[in-house]
Design a protein around this motif. Structure first.
Motif, PDB file in Angstrom:
ATOM      1  N   THR A   1     -17.540  -2.743 -38.722  1.00  0.00           N
ATOM      2  CA  THR A   1     -17.408  -1.437 -39.616  1.00  0.00           C
ATOM      3  C   THR A   1     -16.789  -2.684 -40.703  1.00  0.00           C
ATOM      4  O   THR A   1     -16.458  -3.800 -40.816  1.00  0.00           O
ATOM      5  CB  THR A   1     -16.230  -0.203 -40.144  1.00  0.00           C
TER       6      THR A   1
ATOM      7  N   GLN B   1      -8.012  -3.151 -45.783  1.00  0.00           N
ATOM      8  CA  GLN B   1      -9.615  -2.953 -46.890  1.00  0.00           C
ATOM      9  C   GLN B   1      -8.644  -2.173 -47.950  1.00  0.00           C
ATOM     10  O   GLN B   1      -8.574  -2.808 -49.114  1.00  0.00           O
ATOM     11  CB  GLN B   1     -10.498  -2.859 -46.504  1.00  0.00           C
TER      12      GLN B   1
ATOM     13  N   TRP C   1     -20.218  -1.471 -47.999  1.00  0.00           N
ATOM     14  CA  TRP C   1     -19.669  -1.124 -46.676  1.00  0.00           C
ATOM     15  C   TRP C   1     -21.134  -1.690 -46.357  1.00  0.00           C
ATOM     16  O   TRP C   1     -22.278  -0.515 -46.617  1.00  0.00           O
ATOM     17  CB  TRP C   1     -18.833   0.236 -46.812  1.00  0.00           C
TER      18      TRP C   1
ATOM     19  N   GLN D   1     -17.117  -4.526 -44.364  1.00  0.00           N
ATOM     20  CA  GLN D   1     -16.256  -3.551 -45.975  1.00  0.00           C
ATOM     21  C   GLN D   1     -16.276  -4.820 -46.867  1.00  0.00           C
ATOM     22  O   GLN D   1     -15.654  -6.502 -46.273  1.00  0.00           O
ATOM     23  CB  GLN D   1     -15.164  -2.956 -46.106  1.00  0.00           C
TER      24      GLN D   1
ATOM     25  N   PRO E   1     -10.030  -1.328 -41.423  1.00  0.00           N
ATOM     26  CA  PRO E   1     -10.395   0.110 -43.146  1.00  0.00           C
ATOM     27  C   PRO E   1      -9.348  -0.387 -43.407  1.00  0.00           C
ATOM     28  O   PRO E   1      -9.506   0.165 -45.083  1.00  0.00           O
ATOM     29  CB  PRO E   1     -10.846   1.375 -42.054  1.00  0.00           C
TER      30      PRO E   1
END
Length: 386
Positions: A327, A373, A320, A329, A370
């Motif tokens: 952000t 993911q 990440w 990832q 997030p």
């Protein structure tokens, strides 16, 4: 039995943790060449640089080492291994005997060798002292050049532009993060950082650094272009720390070569983390991965092998990166894919990339998603199990 662990980063500390978790009751000795208790490295290129009061984040609490009977020696630079006597020797004259030795020596920042590379104002970022130095330099600078558009380089660029600095990223490849993400993710990251004020120079090569009064003054590119700057941050990769392994006549390549139990060519010595070259079942190859996930995973593997417990079930590689407003990832092994499915929400700065090989999901990337993911991780399996 005595186990000595050389290196007290994520890999070394987690090896000690998993040894106790798997029931090992013998002596554990952690040797660190740093003066401070083991700390987390990822924040060093992020929030640590933007706050004058930010401190290092401990990997484990002080009570962890005491409660688990783990001996830790700081300021201990190991200089040699005597494989016949099973002894490691430190620069301060101390010797530590072992039954099993775990090398978690990490990697060092790749250094510049061009003209001007030794000038004041050329900085690297690998440990807490580097981060403190860079934080001071950032506060004093007005114009920052980041050499290298990889993960660390872009995190530093994000921090610098957030501090109001003029930031230029010089990258030799045609796109940023070329070795770790797809073009879709790389292009969105670049576009968002450009909105924030970061300037990018791609397909560009640094040839020399010119100084004034011993300090950085400008960068000179192969094209002849000159960039005025008072701070250069070098992020052009890392080189595994192999000195002890070579001295001990262990097999090395782009890392200390290990088998599926993280054992080196010496039956009593193991290697894990950034310094280890190991077969990863998702890449179907011998690779050296510089990620937190890999360090923790290999620490668990080596502990299970020493303790004679079942090898942990492999989980997909992951990384990440926290950039300015992003952000990012990654999950799985982004290798030899034959189809990409890309979904973008430009209004919310969101991205999802699914990489397939033979219609099987092998890797994913997300930006600012997030929860998504986590769900995608359940869909990725190892190639040999497909």
């Amino acid at each position: 039995m005595k186990i000595v662990i050389v290196g007290a980063g994520t890999a070394g500390v987690n090896a000690a943790f998993w040894l106790r978790q798997y029931g090992y009751t013998g002596e554990i000795r952690l040797l660190s060449n740093e003066a401070v208790a083991p700390y987390q490295r990822p924040p060093l290129s992020k929030a640590f640089l933007t706050s004058e009061t930010a401190a290092s984040t401990p990997l484990k609490s002080e009570d962890f080492y005491k409660n688990n009977n783990i001996n830790i020696s700081l300021n201990t630079v190991v200089v040699s291994i005597n494989v016949e006597r099973k002894v490691v020797s430190a620069k301060n004259g101390e010797e530590y005997t072992y039954d099993k030795l775990i090398l978690a020596t990490g990697a060092n920042a790749r250094r510049l060798t061009c003209e001007g590379s030794e000038l004041s104002g050329v900085c690297y970022l690998r440990n807490i002292e580097d981060a403190k130095n860079l934080r001071r330099k950032l506060a004093e600078s007005t114009s920052v050049v980041v050499l290298g558009g990889g993960v660390i380089g872009l995190e530093v660029a994000s921090a610098a532009v957030g501090l109001g600095k003029k930031v230029t990223v010089i990258e030799a490849a045609p796109r940023v993060m070329a070795r770790v993400v797809t073009p879709a993710a790389a292009n969105l990251v670049r576009a968002r950082l450009e909105v924030e004020g970061v300037e990018f120079m791609l397909n560009a090569k640094l040839t020399s650094i010119k100084g004034m009064n011993g300090h950085v003054d400008k960068c000179v590119l192969a094209s002849g272009e000159k960039i005025q700057t008072d701070l250069i941050v070098v992020g052009i990769g890392a080189i595994p720390e192999l000195g002890l392994a070579v001295e001990a006549a262990l097999e090395v390549s782009n890392g200390v070569v290990v088998n599926e139990q993280m054992r080196t060519s010496d039956i009593n010595i193991y290697a894990i983390g950034d310094c280890a070259l190991a077969r990863n079942p998702f890449f179907e190859a011998m690779v050296r991965l510089e990620t937190i996930h890999n360090a923790v995973t290999q620490a668990q593997i080596v502990a299970s092998g020493i303790c004679g417990t079942s090898r942990p079930t492999p989980t997909p590689p992951r990384f990440w990166s926290d950039l300015k407003g992003i952000t990012l990832q990654g999950l799985g092994a982004l290798k030899d894919y034959d189809k990409l499915v890309v979904a973008t929400n430009t209004k919310a700065v969101e991205l999802e990339v699914l990489a397939y090989k033979n219609e099987i999901l092998i890797a994913t990337e997300t930006i600012n998603l997030p929860k998504r993911q986590g769900l995608l991780g359940e869909s990725i399996t190892m190639p040999e199990y497909q």
